[in-house]
Scaffold this motif. Structure first.
Motif, mmCIF file in Angstrom:
data_model
loop_
_atom_site.group_PDB
_atom_site.id
_atom_site.type_symbol
_atom_site.label_atom_id
_atom_site.label_comp_id
_atom_site.label_asym_id
_atom_site.label_seq_id
_atom_site.Cartn_x
_atom_site.Cartn_y
_atom_site.Cartn_z
ATOM 1 N N VAL A 131 0.813 -1.249 0.030
ATOM 2 C CA VAL A 131 0.270 -0.110 -0.156
ATOM 3 C C VAL A 131 0.912 1.462 -0.224
ATOM 4 O O VAL A 131 0.592 2.104 -0.704
ATOM 5 C CB VAL A 131 -0.816 -0.084 1.358
ATOM 6 N N ARG A 132 1.847 1.215 0.821
ATOM 7 C CA ARG A 132 2.816 2.420 0.736
ATOM 8 C C ARG A 132 3.300 2.638 -0.432
ATOM 9 O O ARG A 132 3.577 3.983 -0.839
ATOM 10 C CB ARG A 132 3.924 2.136 1.576
ATOM 11 N N ALA A 133 3.997 1.714 -1.194
ATOM 12 C CA ALA A 133 4.356 1.758 -2.713
ATOM 13 C C ALA A 133 3.356 2.553 -3.607
ATOM 14 O O ALA A 133 3.519 3.321 -4.371
ATOM 15 C CB ALA A 133 4.880 0.418 -3.348
ATOM 16 N N LEU A 134 2.039 1.762 -3.431
ATOM 17 C CA LEU A 134 1.000 2.204 -4.452
ATOM 18 C C LEU A 134 0.559 3.903 -3.950
ATOM 19 O O LEU A 134 0.618 4.622 -4.854
ATOM 20 C CB LEU A 134 -0.254 1.321 -4.221
ATOM 21 N N LEU A 135 0.787 4.258 -2.893
ATOM 22 C CA LEU A 135 0.266 5.594 -2.478
ATOM 23 C C LEU A 135 1.468 6.475 -2.777
ATOM 24 O O LEU A 135 1.183 7.582 -3.680
ATOM 25 C CB LEU A 135 0.341 5.629 -0.868
ATOM 26 N N PHE A 136 2.740 6.159 -2.839
ATOM 27 C CA PHE A 136 3.728 6.873 -3.256
ATOM 28 C C PHE A 136 3.596 6.989 -4.987
ATOM 29 O O PHE A 136 3.693 8.062 -5.527
ATOM 30 C CB PHE A 136 5.234 6.244 -3.420
ATOM 31 N N GLU A 137 3.259 5.780 -5.710
ATOM 32 C CA GLU A 137 2.903 6.039 -6.885
ATOM 33 C C GLU A 137 1.899 6.951 -7.521
ATOM 34 O O GLU A 137 2.001 7.600 -8.447
ATOM 35 C CB GLU A 137 2.659 4.555 -7.776
ATOM 36 N N LEU A 138 0.790 6.856 -6.479
ATOM 37 C CA LEU A 138 -0.307 7.827 -7.011
ATOM 38 C C LEU A 138 -0.185 9.192 -6.531
ATOM 39 O O LEU A 138 -0.617 10.136 -7.012
ATOM 40 C CB LEU A 138 -1.567 7.262 -6.417
ATOM 41 N N ALA A 139 0.501 9.316 -5.408
ATOM 42 C CA ALA A 139 0.504 10.714 -4.545
ATOM 43 C C ALA A 139 1.678 11.351 -5.110
ATOM 44 O O ALA A 139 1.296 12.918 -5.368
ATOM 45 C CB ALA A 139 0.450 10.510 -3.110
ATOM 46 N N THR A 140 3.141 11.012 -5.344
ATOM 47 C CA THR A 140 4.201 12.071 -5.602
ATOM 48 C C THR A 140 3.733 12.867 -6.757
ATOM 49 O O THR A 140 4.176 14.015 -6.627
ATOM 50 C CB THR A 140 5.330 11.138 -5.653
ATOM 51 N N PRO A 141 3.492 12.229 -8.045
ATOM 52 C CA PRO A 141 2.948 12.934 -9.165
ATOM 53 C C PRO A 141 2.150 14.201 -9.003
ATOM 54 O O PRO A 141 2.206 14.823 -9.818
ATOM 55 C CB PRO A 141 2.655 11.929 -10.174
ATOM 56 N N ARG A 142 1.406 13.631 -7.849
ATOM 57 C CA ARG A 142 0.170 14.912 -7.678
ATOM 58 C C ARG A 142 0.796 15.965 -6.626
ATOM 59 O O ARG A 142 -0.062 16.818 -5.955
ATOM 60 C CB ARG A 142 -0.923 14.261 -7.207
ATOM 61 N N ASP A 143 2.104 15.753 -6.340
ATOM 62 C CA ASP A 143 2.568 16.775 -5.229
ATOM 63 C C ASP A 143 1.810 16.671 -3.929
ATOM 64 O O ASP A 143 1.551 17.551 -3.195
ATOM 65 C CB ASP A 143 2.428 18.455 -5.842
ATOM 66 N N TYR A 144 1.692 15.222 -3.519
ATOM 67 C CA TYR A 144 1.221 14.698 -2.376
ATOM 68 C C TYR A 144 1.972 14.222 -1.533
ATOM 69 O O TYR A 144 2.974 13.496 -1.839
ATOM 70 C CB TYR A 144 -0.336 13.932 -2.472
ATOM 71 N N ALA A 145 2.105 14.370 0.015
ATOM 72 C CA ALA A 145 2.927 14.129 0.830
ATOM 73 C C ALA A 145 2.282 12.820 1.557
ATOM 74 O O ALA A 145 1.048 12.594 1.499
ATOM 75 C CB ALA A 145 3.391 14.839 1.911
#
Length: 213
Positions: A82-96
């Motif tokens: 889940v952490r890896a998936l959240l980074f995949e989805l969140a980082t390009p959207r400028d989310y922490a």
């Protein structure tokens, strides 16, 4: 029992306490378009996963009045996925990503993309100066090490030997270019960040010894 990760906009907080305060301001606020998009993708992927491998502890996620924040709960055996998936989805959207259990706020502002393995917390796709300091300071038994790598032969790693003593090694492309030194906590974090930024002047200023295999 489940494990929670929380997504919030980059820069919305600079510490766990500020993250908690920010989350309280988002209660009762209509869900943002960014949060809705991330939640929809999480739900879509979870629905396509076999029941025995589902990764959301409470599905579906999203759809609540949490403003620009999103809480994602997962079973303990799915934390890394889940952490890896959240980074995949969140980082390009400028989310922490905020981890309340570890009290870690992982903000992509100013990040460098390298693979990071933290002995006590798993894998991460980038590092920042703040994270280097935080992660090195947090190293503890039984796995007090951190590795930042670009590939199998280009990496830097540190292992805590004492309260303020680390063995640091880096490899620059081959076993013949593998070096080690001993540093304190602050210097260890500094050299890892310097390595991530290809700061050869900083790295070269340290008293390295070649490691022979």
């Amino acid at each position: 029992m489940s494990y929670e990760h929380v997504l919030l906009p980059s820069g919305a907080a600079t510490s766990p306490a500020e993250a908690d305060a920010y989350l309280s301001t988002q209660q009762g606020v209509p869900e943002s378009a960014t949060v809705a998009a991330i939640a929809a993708e999480l739900n879509r992927r979870d629905e396509q996963t076999p029941d025995e491998d589902t990764f959301l502890a409470a599905a579906p996620v999203g759809g609540a009045q949490t403003g620009a924040a999103l809480v994602v709960s997962s079973p303990y055996d799915a934390i890394g996925f889940v952490r890896a998936l959240l980074f995949e989805l969140a980082t390009p959207r400028d989310y922490a990503l905020y981890d309340p259990q570890l009290a870690w706020l992982i903000d992509p502002a100013g990040h460098v993309e390298v693979e990071v393995t933290h002995g006590g917390a798993g894998e991460f796709p980038y590092i920042t100066k703040t994270l280097a300091q935080q992660w090195v300071s947090a190293l503890s038994d039984p796995e007090p090490y951190i590795i930042a790598s670009r590939d199998d032969h280009e990496y830097i790693q540190a292992y805590r030997m004492g309260e303020d003593e680390f063995t640091v090694e880096y490899r620059d492309g081959s076993p013949e270019k593998h070096f080690a030194t001993a540093l304190d906590t602050a210097a260890t974090a500094e050299v890892i960040w310097a390595w991530a930024n290809n700061d050869t002047a900083h790295i070269g200023s340290l008293p390295w010894t070649r490691v022979k295999f």
